[in-house]
Design a protein around this motif. Sequence first.
Motif, PDB file in Angstrom:
ATOM      1  N   LYS A   1       0.837  -1.206   0.000  1.00 24.09           N
ATOM      2  CA  LYS A   1       0.000   0.000   0.000  1.00 24.09           C
ATOM      3  C   LYS A   1       0.872   1.256   0.000  1.00 24.09           C
ATOM      4  CE  LYS A   1      -4.411  -1.233   2.070  1.00 24.09           C
ATOM      5  NZ  LYS A   1      -5.290  -1.089   3.211  1.00 24.09           N
ATOM      6  N   LYS A   2       1.894   1.216   0.836  1.00 25.29           N
ATOM      7  CA  LYS A   2       2.783   2.378   0.932  1.00 25.29           C
ATOM      8  C   LYS A   2       3.505   2.600  -0.394  1.00 25.29           C
ATOM      9  CE  LYS A   2       6.118   4.297   4.137  1.00 25.29           C
ATOM     10  NZ  LYS A   2       6.929   4.055   5.322  1.00 25.29           N
TER      11      LYS A   2
ATOM     12  N   SER B   1       1.052   3.964  -2.953  1.00 25.33           N
ATOM     13  CA  SER B   1       0.670   5.334  -2.631  1.00 25.33           C
ATOM     14  C   SER B   1       1.771   6.309  -3.017  1.00 25.33           C
ATOM     15  CB  SER B   1       0.371   5.405  -1.134  1.00 25.33           C
ATOM     16  OG  SER B   1       0.342   6.712  -0.711  1.00 25.33           O
ATOM     17  N   ARG B   2       3.005   5.972  -2.635  1.00 25.91           N
ATOM     18  CA  ARG B   2       4.116   6.881  -2.951  1.00 25.91           C
ATOM     19  C   ARG B   2       4.408   6.918  -4.440  1.00 25.91           C
ATOM     20  NH1 ARG B   2       9.089   6.796   0.930  1.00 25.91           N
ATOM     21  NH2 ARG B   2       9.695   8.285  -0.650  1.00 25.91           N
TER      22      ARG B   2
ATOM     23  N   SER C   1       1.848   9.205  -5.975  1.00 23.95           N
ATOM     24  CA  SER C   1       1.933  10.610  -5.585  1.00 23.95           C
ATOM     25  C   SER C   1       3.201  11.265  -6.097  1.00 23.95           C
ATOM     26  CB  SER C   1       1.829  10.744  -4.067  1.00 23.95           C
ATOM     27  OG  SER C   1       2.946  10.150  -3.473  1.00 23.95           O
TER      28      SER C   1
END
Lengths: 582, 108
Positions: free
Chosen positions: A22-23, A26-27, A30
């Motif tokens: 997930k991290k 997400s990164r 973004s």
Amino acid sequence: MLNRENKKLLKSLQNDYKKFAKKLCSRTFSECKGGKSLNENLTDILSMLAEAQAEGKSFSDAVPDPEATIRETLVCFPHKNTRLVILLSALFCALVLIGSGIGISVMYRPVYLENVKSVYFDSESGRIAWSAVKNADAYEVYLDEKSLGTTEDNFWYVDETLPQSFQVSIRVLGEGRYRAPREGASAFTLYAEYPTEEGGIANFYTETAQNPGASMRSFLEASFDTDDYRQARWILTPEYNFYGSLDTFDGLGHESLQSLTADGEVIPLSEPMLFEEGTRYVFTFKFVEQYGETCYARIDIPNILEAENYPIPRGNTLFGADGAYTSDARYFTAYEGNNELISFASVDEAIFNANTALTYYDSFCPAFQPLICIRNRGGETRFSFREIVTEISPDTLQGEITAEKSGYISFTAPALNVTSRYDYLITLAVSAETSSSACLMHYSENSFSSEPHDYLSLFEDRFRPVTEPFDEGGVFTLFVSGNARIRYEIYDLSQSIAIDGSATTITIPAGGTKLDYDGVYTLYATVYSPTSMLWLQEWQGVFGWAVYEHANFFLVEFGSVFLYNPTEQPLEIRITPLSPSG
Amino acid sequence: MTSDTQLNKGILEGCVLRLVKTKYLCPAEIVDAMRTAGFAEFSEGTLYPMLLRLEKEGCFETKRQATRNSPPKKFYRLSESGRARLEQFYRLWSATAQNVAKIFNDEE
């Protein structure tokens, strides 16, 4: 945003693997550019993680330094030009300052800002995206009349629970224009797509036993897979009025569904409310976390005979005016009587002396005084009072009630002889007609005494007998949804068996018999029909069942047992005393 | 194994290129082969950024293969430009190794 394939992969990951993935996702989104190519590369990475997980590798073994791994992964993708934007902004500011410093006046005129032309909404992610506007500095986003905030991007993730249709307004900000709230905003009506479960009570009806031999719990339940969705919708159109309290939960707790709305109104959970026949209730649920557990929405149906769930407020109308046989309000409103959990207007027995057809509308009418009362909603209901038991004799079919529509059917079995109350048994046999595909039945027994009330439920599409002893007469209430044929029989159980110390064979008639004995015996059941059963039931206390097939035996010690024979054929059992002296 | 130094990175990268020189391997097979060869701390976390980078640089031919119980696996094999990269690595490594050996031998 993640494509469908990656969402599935993400969902397959667990614990630290999932957190890390997930991290990373997400990164990546973004900080990096390139939606489709990012997704393709993330597919490779998530597949590798899934494979490592499937091989049973610990996360720390597969990815010893998560931060370094993410850092090195991000290096592989083209980055968004945030630095370039900052650099250009700084250069621009410097030029303006220099220009001011050397006295060059810069002609400044507000630039024209167009409105947002189109808006796109993705129900799965809650993402609202709109056409970018030239010279826009930012956009203010409104959901209906409420401002959600301002963004420099041309998208917004809506976190609120959304109705099926809603209005989104985007106000373009830039160069001092449109300062008043919502001025210059473009409004768009959007529609949310949800997984939807729709139906009536019969579609969602469920019941569970809270503990063996004790009361059943009835409720309506709809389940939703949260996969890919943020919300779900439950549309319920009850076939008849009922009281229920709403509840939401998932397998782990109560956190998965934050709120419940019906037609835009938030409904308080756990407060009993009246669900009206024919009304279309639209409940919208919002999941706390996507890709997570299955969530459930539930409406608990209280046992109408339990005081704490007293379902019909005092003064509530029981019958519609058309169906009431009297204009006196006390005859068609609920009230609380002495020592009765729910009391209702008594009915003059004379009304039922004839074979009268009555139709009641919208009523709850468990009988108190009337010998029989049938509640029905709009359709025809027939009953025959003449067949209601007036005498109790062994092995006799006492009467038959046919309910063609939903409703409560109640009758009272009078205790004719106080001294022989223990010797009577009422058997209710309930069978669903095959013409009804969704026949629900509740059976509840309410003694006239103030003892705790039993509550049994049936949900069977076949003939099923229910046996309950009663000692002081009682009200037996059947709740029937759908077509059903109800046959009830009342047996005299006063048959007693004398055992003189040697083996004895007795015949158990259809229905059953009570056996009194004094001593320790082995009961042998010889059952000739392969489908026959003999149930042995403790006469008092918690019921325990023993099922006998062919030759089997059961040890009894001192007292009484009720041998219940649900078949229509007599069954023989042999009784052998273990202790001849008793 | 020392920690993640640039030297180490280069060596690991060269070894991965060599492993897929002639046959298609999936990431799990590469990790296994590296660990068997003695790079005990080599992990998926090290491998997949490396594969991403090398694939972007055109070093691999890839193919996907469906599996019964898990997502389709991706397999990697050296491409033409990957071969050139591997040869370059090997030349540099050989020369460096000879130089290092020479210095160590002279000191003895």
